[in-house]
Design an enzyme around this catalytic site. Structure first.
Site, PDB file in Angstrom:
ATOM      1  CB  SER A 106       5.036  -9.800   4.410  1.00 49.85           C
ATOM      2  OG  SER A 106       5.612  -9.529   3.148  1.00 49.85           O
ATOM      3  CE1 TYR A 129       2.963  -6.844  -2.777  1.00 48.76           C
ATOM      4  CE2 TYR A 129       4.619  -7.818  -1.336  1.00 48.76           C
ATOM      5  CZ  TYR A 129       3.824  -6.747  -1.708  1.00 48.76           C
ATOM      6  OH  TYR A 129       3.904  -5.566  -1.006  1.00 48.76           O
ATOM      7  CB  THR A 155      -0.791  -6.926  -1.943  1.00 48.01           C
ATOM      8  OG1 THR A 155      -0.776  -7.314  -0.560  1.00 48.01           O
ATOM      9  CG2 THR A 155      -0.366  -5.475  -2.059  1.00 48.01           C
ATOM     10  CE  LYS A 230      -2.022  -4.761   3.091  1.00 49.45           C
ATOM     11  NZ  LYS A 230      -0.997  -4.046   2.338  1.00 49.45           N
ATOM     12  CG  HIS A 254       1.607  -0.957  -0.141  1.00 53.85           C
ATOM     13  ND1 HIS A 254       1.347  -2.025  -0.966  1.00 53.85           N
ATOM     14  CD2 HIS A 254       2.766  -1.255   0.500  1.00 53.85           C
ATOM     15  CE1 HIS A 254       2.312  -2.931  -0.837  1.00 53.85           C
ATOM     16  NE2 HIS A 254       3.182  -2.487   0.063  1.00 53.85           N
TER      17      HIS A 254
HETATM   18  C1  FNR Z   1       4.369  -2.656   4.142  1.00 54.03           C
HETATM   19  N1  FNR Z   1       3.162  -3.062   3.571  1.00 54.03           N
HETATM   20  C2  FNR Z   1       3.105  -4.259   2.913  1.00 54.03           C
HETATM   21  N2  FNR Z   1       1.934  -4.666   2.350  1.00 54.03           N
HETATM   22  C3  FNR Z   1       1.848  -5.845   1.726  1.00 54.03           C
HETATM   23  O1  FNR Z   1       0.780  -6.174   1.236  1.00 54.03           O
HETATM   24  N3  FNR Z   1       2.935  -6.675   1.663  1.00 54.03           N
HETATM   25  C4  FNR Z   1       4.142  -6.342   2.186  1.00 54.03           C
HETATM   26  O2  FNR Z   1       5.095  -7.101   2.121  1.00 54.03           O
HETATM   27  C5  FNR Z   1       4.244  -5.079   2.817  1.00 54.03           C
HETATM   28  N4  FNR Z   1       5.433  -4.671   3.332  1.00 54.03           N
HETATM   29  C6  FNR Z   1       5.510  -3.468   4.003  1.00 54.03           C
HETATM   30  C7  FNR Z   1       6.722  -3.089   4.545  1.00 54.03           C
HETATM   31  C8  FNR Z   1       6.799  -1.909   5.275  1.00 54.03           C
HETATM   32  C9  FNR Z   1       8.113  -1.513   5.858  1.00 54.03           C
HETATM   33  C10 FNR Z   1       5.650  -1.101   5.441  1.00 54.03           C
HETATM   34  C11 FNR Z   1       5.708   0.168   6.246  1.00 54.03           C
HETATM   35  C12 FNR Z   1       4.459  -1.464   4.870  1.00 54.03           C
HETATM   36  C13 FNR Z   1       1.937  -2.261   3.771  1.00 54.03           C
HETATM   37  C14 FNR Z   1       1.230  -2.678   5.041  1.00 54.03           C
HETATM   38  O3  FNR Z   1       0.630  -3.935   4.894  1.00 54.03           O
HETATM   39  C15 FNR Z   1       0.122  -1.692   5.433  1.00 54.03           C
HETATM   40  O4  FNR Z   1      -0.717  -1.464   4.335  1.00 54.03           O
HETATM   41  C16 FNR Z   1       0.676  -0.370   5.958  1.00 54.03           C
HETATM   42  O5  FNR Z   1       1.852  -0.563   6.679  1.00 54.03           O
HETATM   43  C17 FNR Z   1      -0.349   0.315   6.833  1.00 54.03           C
HETATM   44  O6  FNR Z   1       0.067   1.582   7.184  1.00 54.03           O
HETATM   45  P1  FNR Z   1       0.805   1.934   8.579  1.00 54.03           P
HETATM   46  O7  FNR Z   1       0.059   1.261   9.707  1.00 54.03           O
HETATM   47  O8  FNR Z   1       2.216   1.469   8.464  1.00 54.03           O
HETATM   48  O9  FNR Z   1       0.688   3.418   8.623  1.00 54.03           O
END
Ligand code: FNR
EC number: 1.1.3.15
Length: 369
Positions: A106, A129, A155, A230, A254
């Site tokens: 991330s 980001y 993202t 994404k 997300h």
């Molecule tokens: C995320 N996700 C996410 N996506 C992204 O592009 N940058 C980020 O920094 C984050 N940070 C993040 C933190 C937390 C705590 C969660 C739960 C999710 C989204 C992540 O990449 C992904 O899309 C989802 O987590 C997929 O779903 P599941 O497997 O958690 O159900």
């Protein structure tokens, strides 16, 4: 107690973590309808297994953007992993390498791209980001490239942060002993405490709400790395992503943390796959917790899947060992699903191996009593 599936780590993490941290990891947006639906929708897809096929050898290997990996199961970017465990992203990177798969780091990691690269060899993607200050973005992308990251996952579903009510109630903020390491030297590594979610305020201050398709082109002028878009959920946007030069698409909501009442990703997948017309690979994340989920996604046309929360929960429970176990359990379940469905390699997994609600011409009539 012995852990026998990925979901069991959630309860352990809930016990171990401060409430503010667990809630941040677990939450979805608003009513959290999509959060439940990301899981529930998988249960409405059933198998049509084939029998009496010699499944004594199963090959789960695949290539993603030309990189060979041991299975089509990869790690999604999740922010601030050191809140879960002191080794945070280091542990995740090592576990992914050991499993022969890809970790996505991330932008908001608590370890920098250089630090993660220093853990050793491994195929890694960098999630981006886009900040208002484009110099910050250009510099960060260059650092990721130099640190050996192989692709950018851009993202596109976060012009503003989704409304996560637990974070508002808890006044969520990054604990003071941690930093968003990629931004440390840029005075953007800390998050102020606010009367709101500290992350929502940070996003409102720093993230570029004007991001648009032309910026996908701009990104290609500052990097040679392939770009995965994404956060695509519709055929329209899948076509635009291909036109804009994306190397791949990640169907993602997300983890249900942005717009509530979008469909489960597994339900949006097929529409996107059809629109992409095989011109770029399509991946999925959201609610993947079982090997059967992985199989269903591949049967509906995904080239691979990513998962997020189980990494955080297993990190909280057992650090690197936990993440290794999660990867191993998903691998074993997926292999078993392939065997019991009569598929020996990924290209033997077809649309005919599953049946969905929308395959049936009419709802099944109720049985007469
Ligand atoms: C995320 N996700 C996410 N996506 C992204 O592009 N940058 C980020 O920094 C984050 N940070 C993040 C933190 C937390 C705590 C969660 C739960 C999710 C989204 C992540 O990449 C992904 O899309 C989802 O987590 C997929 O779903 P599941 O497997 O958690 O159900």
């Amino acid at each position: 107690m012995e852990i026998t599936n990925v979901s069991e780590y959630e309860a352990i993490a809930k016990q171990k973590l401060p409430k503010m941290v667990f809630d941040y990891y677990a939450s979805g947006a608003e009513d959290q309808w999509t959060l439940a639906e990301n899981r529930n929708a998988f249960s409405r897809i059933l198998f049509r297994p084939r029998i009496l096929i010699d499944v004594s050898k199963i090959d789960m290997t695949t290539t993603v953007l030309g990189f060979k990996i041991s299975m089509p199961i990869m790690i999604a970017p999740t922010a601030m992993q050191k809140m879960a465990h002191p080794e945070g992203e280091y542990a995740t990177a090592r576990a992914a390498s050991a499993a022969g798969t890809i970790m996505t780091l991330s932008s908001w990691a608590t370890s920098s791209v250089e630090e993660v690269a220093s853990t050793g060899p491994g195929i890694r993607f960098f999630q981006l980001y886009v900040y208002k200050d484009r110099h910050v973005v250009a510099q960060l992308v260059r650092r990721a490239e130099r640190a050996g990251f192989k692709a950018i996952a851009l993202t596109v579903d976060t012009p503003r942060l989704g409304r996560r009510e637990a974070d508002i109630k808890n006044r969520f903020t990054l604990p003071p002993y941690l930093t968003l390491k990629n931004f440390e030297g840029l005075d953007l590594g800390k998050m102020d405490k606010s009367n709101d979610s500290g992350l929502a305020s940070y996003v409102a201050g720093q993230i570029d709400r004007s991001l648009s398709w032309k910026d996908v082109k701009w990104l290609q002028t500052i990097t040679k790395l392939p770009i995965l878009v994404k956060g695509v959920l519709t055929a329209e946007d899948a076509r635009l992503a291909v036109q804009a030069g994306a190397a791949g698409i990640i169907v993602s909501n997300h983890g249900a943390r942005q717009l509530d009442y979008v469909p489960a990703t597994i339900l949006a997948l097929e529409e996107v796959v059809k629109a992409a017309q095989g011109r770029v690979p399509v991946f999925l994340d959201g609610g993947v917790r079982r090997g059967t989920d992985v199989f269903k996604a591949l049967a509906l046309g995904a080239s691979g899947v990513f998962f997020g929360r189980p990494v955080l929960y297993s990190l909280a429970a057992e650090g690197e060992v936990g993440v290794r176990k999660v990867l191993q359990m998903l691998r074993e379940e997926f292999e078993l699903t392939m065997a019991l469905s009569g598929c020996r390699s990924l290209n033997e997994i077809t649309r005919n191996h599953v049946v969905t609600d929308w395959d049936l011409p009419h709802p099944r009539p109720l049985p007469r009593l």
